[in-house]
Design an enzyme around this catalytic site. Structure first.
Site, PDB file in Angstrom:
ATOM      1  N   CYS A 266     177.479   7.389  41.004  1.00 25.18           N
ATOM      2  CA  CYS A 266     178.436   6.485  41.644  1.00 25.18           C
ATOM      3  C   CYS A 266     178.284   5.082  41.050  1.00 25.18           C
ATOM      4  CB  CYS A 266     178.187   6.460  43.148  1.00 25.18           C
ATOM      5  SG  CYS A 266     179.241   5.254  43.970  1.00 25.18           S
TER       6      CYS A 266
ATOM      7  N   HIS B 256     170.753   9.584  25.723  1.00 22.02           N
ATOM      8  CA  HIS B 256     172.122   9.101  25.969  1.00 22.02           C
ATOM      9  C   HIS B 256     172.756   9.741  27.198  1.00 22.02           C
ATOM     10  CE1 HIS B 256     172.787   7.581  21.541  1.00 22.02           C
ATOM     11  NE2 HIS B 256     172.033   6.780  22.267  1.00 22.02           N
TER      12      HIS B 256
ATOM     13  N   TYR C 218     186.191  12.835  29.493  1.00 19.08           N
ATOM     14  CA  TYR C 218     184.884  13.469  29.731  1.00 19.08           C
ATOM     15  C   TYR C 218     185.015  14.805  30.464  1.00 19.08           C
ATOM     16  CZ  TYR C 218     182.241   9.768  27.575  1.00 19.08           C
ATOM     17  OH  TYR C 218     181.713   8.916  26.641  1.00 19.08           O
TER      18      TYR C 218
HETATM   19  P1  OAD Z   1     177.429  11.107  14.125  1.00 16.32           P
HETATM   20  O1  OAD Z   1     178.745  11.782  14.306  1.00 16.32           O
HETATM   21  O2  OAD Z   1     177.423   9.637  13.894  1.00 16.32           O
HETATM   22  O3  OAD Z   1     176.669  11.774  12.886  1.00 16.32           O
HETATM   23  C1  OAD Z   1     176.560  13.149  12.753  1.00 16.32           C
HETATM   24  C2  OAD Z   1     175.658  13.427  11.569  1.00 16.32           C
HETATM   25  O4  OAD Z   1     175.450  14.833  11.496  1.00 16.32           O
HETATM   26  C3  OAD Z   1     176.222  12.991  10.210  1.00 16.32           C
HETATM   27  O5  OAD Z   1     175.196  12.301   9.506  1.00 16.32           O
HETATM   28  C4  OAD Z   1     176.565  14.311   9.520  1.00 16.32           C
HETATM   29  O6  OAD Z   1     176.362  14.234   8.099  1.00 16.32           O
HETATM   30  C5  OAD Z   1     175.562  15.250  10.151  1.00 16.32           C
HETATM   31  N1  OAD Z   1     175.979  16.676  10.214  1.00 16.32           N
HETATM   32  C6  OAD Z   1     177.200  17.183  10.486  1.00 16.32           C
HETATM   33  N2  OAD Z   1     177.171  18.515  10.533  1.00 16.32           N
HETATM   34  C7  OAD Z   1     175.876  18.883  10.284  1.00 16.32           C
HETATM   35  C8  OAD Z   1     175.194  20.131  10.201  1.00 16.32           C
HETATM   36  N3  OAD Z   1     175.819  21.296  10.390  1.00 16.32           N
HETATM   37  N4  OAD Z   1     173.859  20.114   9.945  1.00 16.32           N
HETATM   38  C9  OAD Z   1     173.197  18.937   9.744  1.00 16.32           C
HETATM   39  N5  OAD Z   1     173.796  17.734   9.809  1.00 16.32           N
HETATM   40  C10 OAD Z   1     175.115  17.699  10.075  1.00 16.32           C
HETATM   41  O7  OAD Z   1     176.529  11.504  15.370  1.00 16.32           O
HETATM   42  P2  OAD Z   1     175.216  10.797  15.956  1.00 16.32           P
HETATM   43  O8  OAD Z   1     174.400  10.219  14.868  1.00 16.32           O
HETATM   44  O9  OAD Z   1     174.582  11.776  16.860  1.00 16.32           O
HETATM   45  O10 OAD Z   1     176.537   8.166  21.674  1.00 16.32           O
HETATM   46  O11 OAD Z   1     175.851   9.641  16.808  1.00 16.32           O
HETATM   47  C11 OAD Z   1     175.001   8.803  17.575  1.00 16.32           C
HETATM   48  C12 OAD Z   1     175.688   8.391  18.842  1.00 16.32           C
HETATM   49  O12 OAD Z   1     176.962   7.817  18.536  1.00 16.32           O
HETATM   50  C13 OAD Z   1     176.025   9.518  19.766  1.00 16.32           C
HETATM   51  O13 OAD Z   1     174.942   9.941  20.570  1.00 16.32           O
HETATM   52  C14 OAD Z   1     177.125   8.948  20.613  1.00 16.32           C
HETATM   53  C15 OAD Z   1     177.875   8.082  19.625  1.00 16.32           C
HETATM   54  O14 OAD Z   1     178.240   6.850  20.136  1.00 16.32           O
HETATM   55  C16 OAD Z   1     177.094   8.253  22.907  1.00 16.32           C
HETATM   56  O15 OAD Z   1     178.112   8.860  23.158  1.00 16.32           O
HETATM   57  C17 OAD Z   1     176.334   7.524  23.951  1.00 16.32           C
END
Ligand code: OAD
Length: 239
Positions: free
Chosen positions: A123, A115, A62
């Site tokens: 802490c 998130h 992180y």
């Molecule tokens: P993902 O990595 O699962 O999905 C990213 C999405 O963005 C995919 O559907 C891609 O097709 C799309 N994508 C990529 N580039 C793009 C662009 N330039 N324009 C439009 N779309 C694009 O990410 P999240 O759905 O955000 O949680 O993941 C959800 C959660 O999973 C995150 O918040 C994280 C992880 O666990 C935590 O860390 C708490």
């Protein structure tokens, strides 16, 4: 770019963003083709169990993510959402799964970081919260200055309850439009927001590079990069 909608100032408009909106700013999405997140399996670095087993490794990860923020900036998709908030005022809600803070840097104000945020930690013993910039990041595991407990990033990890859910539930019940941008629709509860908003009568619009899993509930789908598509779409919606 075809769209059937015109927004009015009195319309309640809600946006849900995921990692895809920050991809064009240079931040990797979570589910790249190799299935790894910056060379780690997500569960290795994003769960309370991972932190209790190996806080050193989780902090190392992180700290890198936090330091990366100094090198990235909002892209045209973030700025387009600022324009939409300027248009809709208090009828605009931005729910984000992202922890990078780029929406706020672009100028959005009503941002619900469900998130958590890379810019904060707390802490694990006394729950006192801190801004990361106040913390000495040279410590292998940063310590609480009140009780010397281990600090942890203020990120909602797997198995933990996302923030602001009560407010989000109310928003989803009342919104006229839900615009979902750059999320894979895999992680709950955000993956359910579309069907909840639809159940309460919202129009559902999505912008994504790929066709989403929960596409059956969409009224409009715009395939492509958010940074390229969103500015023009928003211009059409508000003109
Ligand atoms: P993902 O990595 O699962 O999905 C990213 C999405 O963005 C995919 O559907 C891609 O097709 C799309 N994508 C990529 N580039 C793009 C662009 N330039 N324009 C439009 N779309 C694009 O990410 P999240 O759905 O955000 O949680 O993941 C959800 C959660 O999973 C995150 O918040 C994280 C992880 O666990 C935590 O860390 C708490």
């Amino acid at each position: 770019m075809k769209t059937n909608y015109k927004f009015h100032k009195e319309d309640e408009i809600t946006v849900l963003t995921g990692a895809g909106i920050s991809a064009e700013s240079g931040i990797k999405t979570f589910r790249d083709r190799d299935g790894l997140w910056e060379n780690h399996r997500i569960e290795e670095v994003a769960s309370p169990i991972a932190f209790s087993k190996n806080p050193e490794m989780v902090w190392k990860f992180y700290k890198q993510r936090y330091l990366q923020l100094a090198k990235v900036s909002p892209n045209p998709a973030h700025f387009a959402l600022k324009k939409l908030e300027d248009f809709s005022g208090s009828n605009f809600n931005l729910i984000t799964q992202n922890v990078d803070g780029l929406h706020q840097i672009a100028g959005n104000q009503n941002v619900l970081e469900m998130h958590g945020s890379l810019r904060h930690c707390f802490c694990s013993k006394c729950l006192q919260s801190f801004e990361i910039k106040e913390i000495d990041l040279d410590q292998i595991i940063p310590k609480c200055t009140h009780c010397t407990g281990n600090l942890r990033p203020d990120i909602v990890w797997f198995g933990e309850m996302p923030y602001k859910m009560e407010i989000i539930d109310k928003i989803l019940e009342n919104t006229k439009y839900l615009i979902v941008i750059g999320t894979s629709g895999i992680v709950y509860p955000a993956a359910r927001f579309l069907s909840i908003a639809k159940y309460f009568g919202a129009k559902a619009i999505e912008i994504n590079l790929e066709y989403p899993l929960n596409s059956t509930v969409l009224d409009e789908f715009h395939q492509g990069k958010a940074g390229e598509m969103l500015p023009e779409l928003i211009e059409r919606w508000i003109s």
